[in-house]
Motif scaffolding. Sequence first.
Motif, PDB file in Angstrom:
ATOM      1  N   TYR A  13       0.837  -1.198   0.000  1.00 49.11           N
ATOM      2  CA  TYR A  13       0.000   0.000   0.000  1.00 49.11           C
ATOM      3  C   TYR A  13       0.871   1.246   0.000  1.00 49.11           C
ATOM      4  O   TYR A  13       2.079   1.166   0.222  1.00 49.11           O
ATOM      5  CB  TYR A  13      -0.933   0.029   1.214  1.00 49.11           C
ATOM      6  N   SER A  14       0.246   2.368  -0.261  1.00 49.95           N
ATOM      7  CA  SER A  14       0.947   3.645  -0.123  1.00 49.95           C
ATOM      8  C   SER A  14       0.012   4.651   0.541  1.00 49.95           C
ATOM      9  O   SER A  14      -1.209   4.502   0.528  1.00 49.95           O
ATOM     10  CB  SER A  14       1.450   4.164  -1.473  1.00 49.95           C
ATOM     11  N   ILE A  15       0.624   5.650   1.137  1.00 51.32           N
ATOM     12  CA  ILE A  15      -0.084   6.757   1.785  1.00 51.32           C
ATOM     13  C   ILE A  15       0.405   8.029   1.109  1.00 51.32           C
ATOM     14  O   ILE A  15       1.606   8.186   0.885  1.00 51.32           O
ATOM     15  CB  ILE A  15       0.250   6.825   3.291  1.00 51.32           C
ATOM     16  N   ALA A  16      -0.510   8.924   0.796  1.00 52.63           N
ATOM     17  CA  ALA A  16      -0.115  10.188   0.176  1.00 52.63           C
ATOM     18  C   ALA A  16      -0.879  11.338   0.818  1.00 52.63           C
ATOM     19  O   ALA A  16      -2.033  11.170   1.222  1.00 52.63           O
ATOM     20  CB  ALA A  16      -0.398  10.155  -1.320  1.00 52.63           C
ATOM     21  N   VAL A  17      -0.223  12.480   0.908  1.00 50.47           N
ATOM     22  CA  VAL A  17      -0.863  13.721   1.351  1.00 50.47           C
ATOM     23  C   VAL A  17      -0.972  14.610   0.116  1.00 50.47           C
ATOM     24  O   VAL A  17       0.039  14.934  -0.515  1.00 50.47           O
ATOM     25  CB  VAL A  17      -0.068  14.421   2.464  1.00 50.47           C
ATOM     26  N   ILE A  18      -2.215  14.954  -0.221  1.00 52.74           N
ATOM     27  CA  ILE A  18      -2.499  15.709  -1.434  1.00 52.74           C
ATOM     28  C   ILE A  18      -3.270  16.970  -1.065  1.00 52.74           C
ATOM     29  O   ILE A  18      -4.301  16.891  -0.391  1.00 52.74           O
ATOM     30  CB  ILE A  18      -3.335  14.847  -2.405  1.00 52.74           C
ATOM     31  N   PRO A  19      -2.795  18.137  -1.506  1.00 54.22           N
ATOM     32  CA  PRO A  19      -3.556  19.358  -1.238  1.00 54.22           C
ATOM     33  C   PRO A  19      -4.835  19.388  -2.074  1.00 54.22           C
ATOM     34  O   PRO A  19      -4.829  19.033  -3.248  1.00 54.22           O
ATOM     35  CB  PRO A  19      -2.607  20.482  -1.646  1.00 54.22           C
ATOM     36  N   VAL A  20      -5.931  19.778  -1.414  1.00 53.41           N
ATOM     37  CA  VAL A  20      -7.230  19.923  -2.076  1.00 53.41           C
ATOM     38  C   VAL A  20      -7.782  21.270  -1.631  1.00 53.41           C
ATOM     39  O   VAL A  20      -8.264  21.406  -0.508  1.00 53.41           O
ATOM     40  CB  VAL A  20      -8.197  18.780  -1.688  1.00 53.41           C
ATOM     41  N   GLY A  21      -7.665  22.243  -2.503  1.00 52.66           N
ATOM     42  CA  GLY A  21      -8.047  23.591  -2.109  1.00 52.66           C
ATOM     43  C   GLY A  21      -7.141  24.054  -0.981  1.00 52.66           C
ATOM     44  O   GLY A  21      -5.920  24.023  -1.107  1.00 52.66           O
ATOM     45  N   GLU A  22      -7.753  24.442   0.124  1.00 51.80           N
ATOM     46  CA  GLU A  22      -6.977  24.892   1.284  1.00 51.80           C
ATOM     47  C   GLU A  22      -6.820  23.805   2.336  1.00 51.80           C
ATOM     48  O   GLU A  22      -6.356  24.071   3.442  1.00 51.80           O
ATOM     49  CB  GLU A  22      -7.644  26.127   1.877  1.00 51.80           C
ATOM     50  N   GLN A  23      -7.215  22.563   1.992  1.00 53.60           N
ATOM     51  CA  GLN A  23      -7.104  21.444   2.915  1.00 53.60           C
ATOM     52  C   GLN A  23      -6.117  20.417   2.378  1.00 53.60           C
ATOM     53  O   GLN A  23      -5.617  20.551   1.264  1.00 53.60           O
ATOM     54  CB  GLN A  23      -8.478  20.815   3.136  1.00 53.60           C
ATOM     55  N   PHE A  24      -5.867  19.371   3.179  1.00 54.19           N
ATOM     56  CA  PHE A  24      -4.878  18.360   2.838  1.00 54.19           C
ATOM     57  C   PHE A  24      -5.492  16.976   3.056  1.00 54.19           C
ATOM     58  O   PHE A  24      -5.891  16.636   4.161  1.00 54.19           O
ATOM     59  CB  PHE A  24      -3.617  18.553   3.677  1.00 54.19           C
ATOM     60  N   ASP A  25      -5.597  16.208   1.980  1.00 53.02           N
ATOM     61  CA  ASP A  25      -6.223  14.889   1.990  1.00 53.02           C
ATOM     62  C   ASP A  25      -5.163  13.824   2.209  1.00 53.02           C
ATOM     63  O   ASP A  25      -4.196  13.741   1.446  1.00 53.02           O
ATOM     64  CB  ASP A  25      -6.933  14.669   0.651  1.00 53.02           C
ATOM     65  N   VAL A  26      -5.329  13.007   3.247  1.00 52.60           N
ATOM     66  CA  VAL A  26      -4.442  11.870   3.514  1.00 52.60           C
ATOM     67  C   VAL A  26      -5.131  10.658   2.890  1.00 52.60           C
ATOM     68  O   VAL A  26      -6.207  10.262   3.321  1.00 52.60           O
ATOM     69  CB  VAL A  26      -4.217  11.669   5.030  1.00 52.60           C
ATOM     70  N   ARG A  27      -4.515  10.081   1.854  1.00 47.51           N
ATOM     71  CA  ARG A  27      -5.138   9.006   1.092  1.00 47.51           C
ATOM     72  C   ARG A  27      -4.388   7.694   1.246  1.00 47.51           C
ATOM     73  O   ARG A  27      -3.163   7.655   1.265  1.00 47.51           O
ATOM     74  CB  ARG A  27      -5.215   9.373  -0.380  1.00 47.51           C
ATOM     75  N   PHE A  28      -5.160   6.593   1.321  1.00 43.68           N
ATOM     76  CA  PHE A  28      -4.655   5.223   1.425  1.00 43.68           C
ATOM     77  C   PHE A  28      -4.915   4.539   0.096  1.00 43.68           C
ATOM     78  O   PHE A  28      -6.025   4.600  -0.423  1.00 43.68           O
ATOM     79  CB  PHE A  28      -5.400   4.492   2.545  1.00 43.68           C
TER      80      PHE A  28
END
Length: 67
Positions: A13-28
Motif C-alpha cells: 500500500y501507499s499513503i499520500a498527502v495531497i492538497p485539495v483547495g486549502e485542505q490536505f487529503d491523507v489518502r490510502f
Amino acid sequence: MTNVLYRYEGSNYSIAVIPVGEQFDVRFMFSDRKWSTSIEVCNSKSHAIHGAKHFPEYYELATSIRR
C-alpha cells in the motif's frame, strides 16, 4: 498531475498527502488496486503529514491483530 506533498510506499500500500483547495487529503491506496480512499482531510499541512508518517505503525498494529 497531482501535487503530492508526502508519500510513503509500503509493501502492499501507499499513503499520500495531497492538497485539495486549502485542505490536505491523507489518502490510502493498495498497490494492486486502482482505487484509493481518504483517511482524513486536514486543515493543517503539518497535521496531515504527521498523520501520514505515523499511519504505517497503526496499520501494522491493526493487521497484526487480525492474524
